[in-house]
Scaffold this active site. Sequence first.
Site, PDB file in Angstrom:
ATOM      1  N   PRO A 119      -2.409  -7.432  -1.532  1.00  0.00           N
ATOM      2  CA  PRO A 119      -2.255  -8.701  -2.266  1.00  0.00           C
ATOM      3  C   PRO A 119      -3.030  -9.877  -1.696  1.00  0.00           C
ATOM      4  O   PRO A 119      -2.818 -11.007  -2.129  1.00  0.00           O
ATOM      5  CB  PRO A 119      -0.752  -8.943  -2.174  1.00  0.00           C
ATOM      6  CG  PRO A 119      -0.376  -8.363  -0.852  1.00  0.00           C
ATOM      7  CD  PRO A 119      -1.239  -7.143  -0.673  1.00  0.00           C
ATOM      8  N   GLY A 121      -3.493 -10.750   1.831  1.00  0.00           N
ATOM      9  CA  GLY A 121      -3.142 -11.311   3.139  1.00  0.00           C
ATOM     10  C   GLY A 121      -4.277 -11.257   4.140  1.00  0.00           C
ATOM     11  O   GLY A 121      -4.556 -12.245   4.836  1.00  0.00           O
ATOM     12  N   LYS A 122      -4.952 -10.116   4.219  1.00  0.00           N
ATOM     13  CA  LYS A 122      -6.033  -9.979   5.200  1.00  0.00           C
ATOM     14  C   LYS A 122      -7.269 -10.760   4.748  1.00  0.00           C
ATOM     15  O   LYS A 122      -8.000 -11.304   5.589  1.00  0.00           O
ATOM     16  CB  LYS A 122      -6.345  -8.501   5.427  1.00  0.00           C
ATOM     17  CG  LYS A 122      -5.154  -7.718   5.989  1.00  0.00           C
ATOM     18  CD  LYS A 122      -5.467  -6.247   6.135  1.00  0.00           C
ATOM     19  CE  LYS A 122      -4.234  -5.472   6.575  1.00  0.00           C
ATOM     20  NZ  LYS A 122      -3.192  -5.417   5.522  1.00  0.00           N
ATOM     21  N   ASP A 186      -9.089  -1.502   4.352  1.00  0.00           N
ATOM     22  CA  ASP A 186      -7.656  -1.288   4.597  1.00  0.00           C
ATOM     23  C   ASP A 186      -7.212  -0.265   3.564  1.00  0.00           C
ATOM     24  O   ASP A 186      -6.822  -0.608   2.458  1.00  0.00           O
ATOM     25  CB  ASP A 186      -6.894  -2.607   4.466  1.00  0.00           C
ATOM     26  CG  ASP A 186      -5.434  -2.469   4.866  1.00  0.00           C
ATOM     27  OD1 ASP A 186      -5.152  -1.870   5.919  1.00  0.00           O
ATOM     28  OD2 ASP A 186      -4.566  -2.951   4.107  1.00  0.00           O
ATOM     29  N   CYS A 239      -1.591   1.485   7.236  1.00  0.00           N
ATOM     30  CA  CYS A 239      -0.225   1.201   7.697  1.00  0.00           C
ATOM     31  C   CYS A 239       0.557   2.512   7.765  1.00  0.00           C
ATOM     32  O   CYS A 239       1.686   2.613   7.293  1.00  0.00           O
ATOM     33  CB  CYS A 239       0.470   0.178   6.806  1.00  0.00           C
ATOM     34  SG  CYS A 239       0.615   0.656   5.067  1.00  0.00           S
TER      35      CYS A 239
END
Length: 301
Positions: A119, A121-122, A186, A239
């Site tokens: 969404p 964040g990174k 990611d 993750c």
Amino acid sequence: ALEHSHPEWMVAMWLEQFGERETERMCAANNVPPRVSIRVNTLKRSRDELLERMRLGGFDARPSPLAPAGIIVAGGGNMAHTSWYKEGELSIQDESSMLVAESVDPQPGERVLDCCAAPGGKTGHMAEKMGDNGEIVSCDVHEHKRRLIEAQIERLGLKCVTTIVEDARRLPARFDEGTFDRILLDAPCSGLGVIRRKPDVKWAKRPEDIDRIAALQSELLHAVARLLKPGGILVYSTCTVTRQENEDVVNRFLREHADFAPADFPEAVRAVLPEADNGMAVILPHRFGSDGFFIARLRKR
């Protein structure tokens, strides 16, 4: 498996990877509710300044020992309902996740690609680290997820981000080779590092899912690597805490791409993960009370 309510195949896999002591500690940590952590938007306020304001506002807050821009909040309410959140002074993000942008270490003026960005964040963290100076192309495969990224960027007051909708495997048809100074992948993963946030994931996944996801991750990594400039940095992160999706994917990529080599992590990451070796770092959920993550840092020769 019985004591901590985990599937036997998953525990057997971790026993082989990490040994009995680490596996038991990880399973126990997966049943502990996650704590709240936030990332300070250092373009608007320093961490010390926001800490002081939060404490004056009645929040039980302390600096993260893991992430330079992180704050751990033990009490005081939902951070998304605060004026600091609405005004873009902070984002809600796990501490392990914050180390991904620290590993990319983007510099002002550079051109950066965030391949699977929702969404956002990174993307936001990297833009903050760049001083909102340069360009970040923030990509996701779904239009509704692009809108999530754009909402984050608008809230944070960032101008250097361009969002696109695209399957990352098709990005080489959209950009020339050697377009970007730094790339973050990611990757989609099994999510077994965030079981404490999503307890159902441990029962939803099957062993065959791991192999299928790892094959997709390899496709993505192979596709986006050609977009990196010589001398540039490629960061691969997940993750999850399965070797098949992490070390195996990266080692296979390195065997097939002689023009890439492991790269040392920046000092901010080495300081908290001194055992990070050969361009790879594993963060298990019981170690810091943060999410389970894997980060690999590679340089194009």
